[in-house]
Structure formats: C-alpha cells, structure tokens
Motif scaffolding. Structure first.
Motif, PDB file in Angstrom:
ATOM      1  N   ARG A 176       0.826  -1.209   0.000  1.00  0.00           N
ATOM      2  CA  ARG A 176       0.000   0.000   0.000  1.00  0.00           C
ATOM      3  C   ARG A 176       0.857   1.253   0.000  1.00  0.00           C
ATOM      4  O   ARG A 176       1.989   1.272   0.484  1.00  0.00           O
ATOM      5  N   VAL A 177       0.287   2.322  -0.542  1.00  0.00           N
ATOM      6  CA  VAL A 177       0.954   3.615  -0.603  1.00  0.00           C
ATOM      7  C   VAL A 177       0.063   4.651   0.068  1.00  0.00           C
ATOM      8  O   VAL A 177      -1.136   4.750  -0.232  1.00  0.00           O
ATOM      9  N   PHE A 178       0.645   5.433   0.976  1.00  0.00           N
ATOM     10  CA  PHE A 178      -0.044   6.552   1.605  1.00  0.00           C
ATOM     11  C   PHE A 178       0.730   7.830   1.290  1.00  0.00           C
ATOM     12  O   PHE A 178       1.768   7.805   0.630  1.00  0.00           O
ATOM     13  N   TYR A 179       0.204   8.935   1.795  1.00  0.00           N
ATOM     14  CA  TYR A 179       0.829  10.226   1.509  1.00  0.00           C
ATOM     15  C   TYR A 179       0.899  11.067   2.772  1.00  0.00           C
ATOM     16  O   TYR A 179      -0.021  11.062   3.606  1.00  0.00           O
ATOM     17  N   LEU A 180       1.977  11.804   2.892  1.00  0.00           N
ATOM     18  CA  LEU A 180       2.105  12.816   3.926  1.00  0.00           C
ATOM     19  C   LEU A 180       1.341  14.070   3.492  1.00  0.00           C
ATOM     20  O   LEU A 180       0.998  14.226   2.311  1.00  0.00           O
TER      21      LEU A 180
END
Length: 335
Positions: A176-180
């Motif tokens: 999975r990829v998240f973002y700041l």
C-alpha cells in the motif's frame, strides 16, 4: 430457533426437526421457511440495541466491531439463483457469500453480537455490502465504534464511513501507498493546491522516515513486540482523512525477527492512543471467524439445503438468532 440452538450435531435442516424443542413434523422446517417473513430492517435495529446494552468490551470509549464475509457453498443447486464463484478456506467454490457485522462482546472469549447478516449478490462486492452495513450501524447505534477488518476493506467506500463516532482499524497489504500532508504553498505559487505530499510506501523503507513513536512490549519468554507509529498519513482517495499507520514486528529472544513481514494497520481515530496495547484491538477481528465456524459446524448453517435463495436467506437469519440465544444464555451455563 430453539431447535437450531439445541442441535449441535445436525447435518441438515431436517435433522434440526429431531430436536425435542421442535414439536413439528419433518416438512415443517421447509414450510416454515417458505411462509415466514422477516422484517430485516426492524430486526437489525433490535440486534444493534441488544448489542449496545449487552456488550461489555470497550477500548478508549469505543465498542469493537468485526466485519468479514464467508461462503455458503451450493455447488449442485440448479434452483438456487444468483450463485457464483466465492472464495473459501479450500479455494474458490460455487455458491453464495454472506457479509456479517457484529460487536465483540467481552474481553475474554470470542462471542460476537451479530448485528447484520446480508447475502452478497453476484453483482456486488463484499466491500460494497460492508460499507452499507457500517452505514446502518451508524444510524442505529448510540455508541462510538471501532470497525476492524482485513486488508481488502481499505477502500474509498469504507473510508467514507469514518467519522468522529465511527473509526476504522484495518489491516494493510504490504504494497500500500499513503501520503504525507502537502508542503505549504509558497507565496505567489500558481496552480491548484496540492492534495498530497511525499509518498509513504509500506514496501520501501527509504520512504518511511522516522516514526512518531516506537513502543516495545516484552513477553515472559524473552520475546518482544515492537510497535512503530507513523502519524498524519492519508490514502489517495481521502486527502482530508489524516490517520496513523501502525507497524507491528515480533522478535525472538535472540533478536531475530519472528516473521518475515510485519503487520501493518491503518487507524483513522485519535493520534494519542496507548499504542503499546491498542494494536491488539485488531486481533479482536478474528472473533468473527469463530462465529463463521461455530455457526457452520454447530448450528447447521451451511449444512441446510433449502432449494431456493430466499429460503436460505431467512434460514441464515434464524441461525444468527439461535447464535444470539446461546450468547445471552452463556453466563447462566456452567462450562
């Protein structure tokens, strides 16, 4: 319902008729299912109210909910409509699948107060039905809830259900990829306001940065659990829903990792939890799997061959009510 609850060895709906609590003939099970109507909307509200009143387990003021789906195999059933391929413990099977949402009732044991049981049509997904079940719970319950679910449930539809009274604790796939959050706009900067900042890839340690906190729990056998918390992260679909990504690693007494991959969790609630123990809330999700197995093995849920889909749906509700009878009577029984 009493007959179902008292027939732990029944292998069919007909064998439920052998219970002394059912003073009927063999055909009455099928006749009853054919003629019975169930007001599902009213029943769900009753079950939610009962779970709110009977449940004892809360964490930081939240009741713990478990959401999952399970197959109802019907390989050779030409009169049963809307069958499809569904995934079970033994791989793909032909049949139906049901989505179940319930409250974990106690700190010890695996009793779950079933609040919603819904057959998943072949043109819908478990996530879509699960989102609808959470929405109904939000409308009916007076409590605050934590919804625990496996990695397939971290979708836009489920994230839409998160609010102040309904928080999510969902396991993540390791890719999975998240973002700041995005960097503040510079004076005079043109173009639209950025929604995302730097990428946070679970599978790429170079992008993780320094966690907001690391907590260690030592076990009696010398092993330890390390919990790392990364705050202010969001999914691409929800830039305004800032949550925490939790990484849980287990180490042996000699310092080596016990498992090749860590457990990754996403939490949408407050950022000041007791992280050393809070991650264990996710483990309560497995109580719903005990419901699946108990209902199938001891309440003849999927053993019934009822000929038609609507009968099967009504039978499923009766099985869940039989489960509720056992749950509520458990304190009065000696082990």
């Amino acid at each position: 319902i009493d007959a179902i609850a008292s027939s732990p060895h029944a292998q069919s709906a007909v064998e439920v008729s052998d219970s002394p609590l059912m003073q009927r003939n063999y055909a009455s099970v099928y006749k009853g299912l054919e003629r019975t109507t169930i007001d599902e909307a009213a029943l769900r509200k009753i079950l939610v109210k009962q779970a709110d009143e009977s449940g004892e387990l809360t964490v930081a003021g939240y009741a713990i909910q478990a959401l999952d789906h399970t197959p109802y195999p019907r390989k050779s059933a030409p009169t049963v409509t809307d069958r499809g391929y569904v995934r079970g413990a033994d791989g793909n099977v032909i049949g139906h699948q049901y989505s179940i949402l319930g409250r974990v009732m106690h700190e010890k044991g695996a009793w779950v107060g079933i609040e919603d049981c819904h057959r998943i049509p072949t043109d819908r997904t478990p996530v879509q039905i699960g989102a609808e079940q959470i929405a109904r719970l939000r409308q009916s319950s007076s409590l605050k809830h934590i919804i625990t679910a496996d990695c397939e449930y971290l979708t836009e539809a489920i994230l839409n259900q998160a609010d102040e009274r309904t928080q999510l604790l969902i396991r993540l796939r390791s890719n999975r990829v998240f973002y700041l959050p995005p960097n503040p706009r510079r004076p005079g900067q043109r173009g639209p306001t950025p929604k995302h900042g730097r990428k946070f890839k679970l599978g790429d340690a170079r992008t993780l940065g320094k966690p907001a906190g690391i907590f260690t729990v030592n076990t009696t056998d010398g092993e330890r659990i390390e919990i790392a918390v990364f705050k202010n992260l969001h999914a691409a679909s929800h830039p305004n829903l800032h949550g925490c990504v939790i990484r849980v690693r287990a180490y042996r007494a000699d310092g080596s990792r016990k498992f090749a991959r860590p457990i990754w969790l996403f939490w949408t609630g407050p950022h000041n939890m007791d992280w050393a123990t809070f991650w264990c809330v996710y483990l309560k999700r497995f109580c719903i799997e005990s419901v699946h197995q108990f209902s199938k093995n001891s309440l003849a849920w999927t053993a019934a061959r009822l000929g038609y889909t609507d009968r099967e749906e009504r039978w499923s509700w009766l099985v869940m009510l039989a489960y509720w009878h056992l749950l509520l009577s458990a304190p009065f029984a000696n082990d």
